[in-house]
Write a protein that holds these residues in place. Structure first.
Motif, PDB file in Angstrom:
ATOM      1  N   ALA A 224      77.241 -23.733  59.085  1.00  0.00           N
ATOM      2  CA  ALA A 224      76.397 -24.879  58.758  1.00  0.00           C
ATOM      3  C   ALA A 224      76.620 -25.401  57.343  1.00  0.00           C
ATOM      4  O   ALA A 224      76.284 -26.545  57.039  1.00  0.00           O
TER       5      ALA A 224
ATOM      6  N   PRO B 139      79.033 -27.648  62.127  1.00  0.00           N
ATOM      7  CA  PRO B 139      77.600 -27.641  62.463  1.00  0.00           C
ATOM      8  C   PRO B 139      77.338 -27.557  63.965  1.00  0.00           C
ATOM      9  O   PRO B 139      76.323 -26.976  64.377  1.00  0.00           O
TER      10      PRO B 139
ATOM     11  N   LYS C 193      74.906 -24.717  65.729  1.00  0.00           N
ATOM     12  CA  LYS C 193      73.806 -24.935  66.679  1.00  0.00           C
ATOM     13  C   LYS C 193      74.003 -24.121  67.953  1.00  0.00           C
ATOM     14  O   LYS C 193      73.041 -23.553  68.504  1.00  0.00           O
TER      15      LYS C 193
ATOM     16  N   GLY D   4      69.896 -28.165  52.304  1.00  0.00           N
ATOM     17  CA  GLY D   4      70.059 -29.417  53.024  1.00  0.00           C
ATOM     18  C   GLY D   4      70.994 -29.286  54.209  1.00  0.00           C
ATOM     19  O   GLY D   4      70.720 -29.825  55.297  1.00  0.00           O
ATOM     20  N   ASP D   5      72.094 -28.549  54.036  1.00  0.00           N
ATOM     21  CA  ASP D   5      73.021 -28.339  55.147  1.00  0.00           C
ATOM     22  C   ASP D   5      72.373 -27.521  56.264  1.00  0.00           C
ATOM     23  O   ASP D   5      72.568 -27.812  57.455  1.00  0.00           O
TER      24      ASP D   5
ATOM     25  N   ALA E 266      69.244 -27.374  57.023  1.00  0.00           N
ATOM     26  CA  ALA E 266      68.230 -28.190  57.700  1.00  0.00           C
ATOM     27  C   ALA E 266      68.848 -29.050  58.795  1.00  0.00           C
ATOM     28  O   ALA E 266      68.208 -29.338  59.816  1.00  0.00           O
ATOM     29  N   LYS E 267      70.099 -29.458  58.612  1.00  0.00           N
ATOM     30  CA  LYS E 267      70.763 -30.313  59.598  1.00  0.00           C
ATOM     31  C   LYS E 267      71.001 -29.604  60.927  1.00  0.00           C
ATOM     32  O   LYS E 267      71.212 -30.263  61.944  1.00  0.00           O
ATOM     33  N   VAL E 268      70.997 -28.274  60.920  1.00  0.00           N
ATOM     34  CA  VAL E 268      71.173 -27.542  62.181  1.00  0.00           C
ATOM     35  C   VAL E 268      69.863 -26.890  62.629  1.00  0.00           C
ATOM     36  O   VAL E 268      69.850 -26.076  63.548  1.00  0.00           O
TER      37      VAL E 268
ATOM     38  N   LYS F 135      65.239 -23.966  58.528  1.00  0.00           N
ATOM     39  CA  LYS F 135      64.421 -24.422  57.402  1.00  0.00           C
ATOM     40  C   LYS F 135      64.298 -23.291  56.389  1.00  0.00           C
ATOM     41  O   LYS F 135      63.709 -22.252  56.687  1.00  0.00           O
TER      42      LYS F 135
END
Length: 510
Positions: free
Chosen positions: A305, A345, A349, A379-380, A382-384, A387
């Motif tokens: 990620a 990414p 997931k 930030g990276d 969070a994209k997958v 948190k």
């Protein structure tokens, strides 16, 4: 946007001050600053980079490593001979005087080594000294060092990590609340080019030129009268003081701000590589109570990620590179031929779903250095769907939490005391000690083989096995090498070096 506004505020603040009001050249004092507090001025009992730097200011080691040639040169020792694989004899320099006025000799070297190599001494970076068994005097200026076992990196440690103190230096240490001796509270005394004057924890440490520093040192005679370290928490404040003359030297300047400073043309800005690396360590045993990272699939999801290439390119600087091994590429035996975890990414997931976390999860991430780098990681993630809640703290406090196993993930750095050997990093973190997140018995055995073999090829082979396992199992996610942006006064003649030890003792005013 916010950084741009803050930088503008720093420039505006600078414009309201006289550019020469606090200039270091005027009172022959070079002022440098970082955001870290210094409460202990002793390189054995404070292992921050600030004390590595000050260690070479205030103390001398037995040897000196010439960065241009890579060779070891005489410093406090004038010659050295291997008696056998575990015994070394050194002839010492005569005429050296400690800052307290006492004469340097073999008793001081033996005392220093016997103190720091004793596990009860509480030296923080034990791997720097634990390879030595004991030392004995063979005459007023001759000493013998006994090793526990063969240690081919001995000369590197004797030049960068073993600083000599006077005989009896720690004997009067006060007793701390826990009943143990507080050796870090002893007033600093060395024989280096600068002598300690005073300090105020969290504010400053002041050094003055050692007028009695010996002729012929490879460090050279110090030129600047005083060197003051200051703690300044905010980078924008550091920049404002640099522009107004309150500071003469700063580093770790964020890339965007360094580029703006360079465009202004009022200070010197340079980007140089260092031997420091960034890494993410996982709680693979679940000791922290957050057990997500006991599952290798989750660790792999985190690895896929994070866009390390983008972080390095956009934030760190041109001298930085992404790394794949738990070491620095410039260190002996640091192969990058290990399993790699490229930015993907979609794969991240997929792995999260396979591990039962299709909707992601929340966890705590800990860091102490360059907050913006860790925020980019967050930030990276969070994209997958992962948190991360950031706990940002001082190094010593975070180090203690790591030793207790309380951090699910810690994003930290290591500078290896600038020792160009894998044993200074991989063996420190993966030999079963308190910094080891995995305590993998095979890794421990391979590192022990590499640490003690006198055959360079055998060392490389053993370390490759260990580094392959560490990366393959993702005990660490190696991130990147640090490249520092330096910014300093145009009045200052200073040259950055690749080992992250600024040679302030060699600096001078133009």
């Amino acid at each position: 946007m916010r950084k741009g506004l803050l930088f503008g505020a720093a420039v505006l603040a600078a414009s309201t001050w006289s550019a020469t009001a606090l200039a270091g050249r005027a009172d022959d004092t070079m002022n440098w600053a970082t955001d870290r507090e210094v409460a202990i001025v002793d390189p054995y009992y404070n292992n921050t980079r600030e004390l590595v730097v000050m260690g070479h200011l205030g103390w001398d080691a037995l040897l000196f490593r010439n960065l241009d040639s890579g060779e070891f040169e005489p410093l406090l020792a004038t010659s050295w001979t291997w008696v056998d694989n575990v015994t070394m004899d050194l002839v010492l320099r005569e005429g050296v005087v400690f800052h307290d006025g006492s004469d340097f000799g073999a008793e001081d070297v033996a005392y220093t080594i016997n103190h720091v190599s004793n596990p009860d001494s509480g030296v923080l970076t034990t791997s720097n000294v634990s390879w030595m068994k004991q030392a004995e005097t063979l005459g007023p200026y001759k000493v013998r060092i006994h090793l526990h076992k063969p240690f081919p990196a001995a000369l590197a440690y004797l030049s960068n990590a073993v600083f000599v103190v006077p005989e009896g230096h720690y004997d009067g240490a006060p007793t701390a609340a826990d009943g143990k001796k507080d050796y870090g509270a002893v007033a600093p005394v060395g024989s280096g080019p600068y002598r300690f004057v005073e300090s105020r924890p969290g504010e400053y440490v002041l050094w003055e030129k050692n007028e009695s520093y010996f002729d012929g040192s490879p460090k050279g005679k110090p030129a600047i009268g005083n060197i003051r370290f200051r703690t300044i928490k905010e980078m924008n404040t550091q920049i404002a003081e640099l522009l107004t003359g309150g500071l003469d030297w700063i580093w770790d300047v964020p890339k965007d701000q360094a580029e703006r400073l360079s465009d202004m043309g009022s200070v010197t800005v340079e980007n140089a590589k260092t031997m420091r690396v960034s890494y993410i360590a996982f709680d693979v045993d679940g000791d922290s109570g957050q057990t997500f990272f006991t599952d290798k699939r989750v660790r792999a999801a985190v690895a896929h990620a994070i866009d390390r290439e983008a972080l390095t390119r956009n934030m760190v600087g041109p001298a930085s590179v992404v790394i794949h091994s738990a070491c620095h590429p410039d260190q002996f035996a640091c192969t990058q031929d290990v399993p790699r975890w490229d930015y993907d990414p979609d794969r991240a997931k997929q792995l999260l779903a396979e591990a039962g976390h299709a909707d992601g999860f929340e966890f705590d991430i800990y860091a102490y250095r360059q907050r913006e780098y860790t925020e980019a990681v967050i930030g990276d993630l969070a994209k997958v769907g992962i948190k991360a809640k950031l706990t940002y703290m001082q190094y010593r406090a975070l180090r203690d939490l790591v030793w207790k196993g309380e951090t699910p993930i810690n994003h930290m750095t290591w500078g290896s005391s600038s020792i160009p050997d894998v044993s200074a990093i991989t063996s420190h973190f993966f030999s079963g000690g308190r910094d080891d997140p995995a305590k993998d018995p095979e890794v421990v055995a391979w590192l022990a083989e590499g640490d003690t073999s006198t055959d360079p090829e055998a060392r490389k082979a053993a370390y490759k096995k260990a580094l392959t396992r560490i990366s393959g199992e993702l005990y660490w996610l190696p991130m990147f090498t640090y490249a520092k942006y330096y910014a300093f006064s145009m009045d200052l003649d200073f040259t950055p070096t690749s080992d992250e030890i600024p040679r302030f003792y060699a600096a001078k005013w133009k």
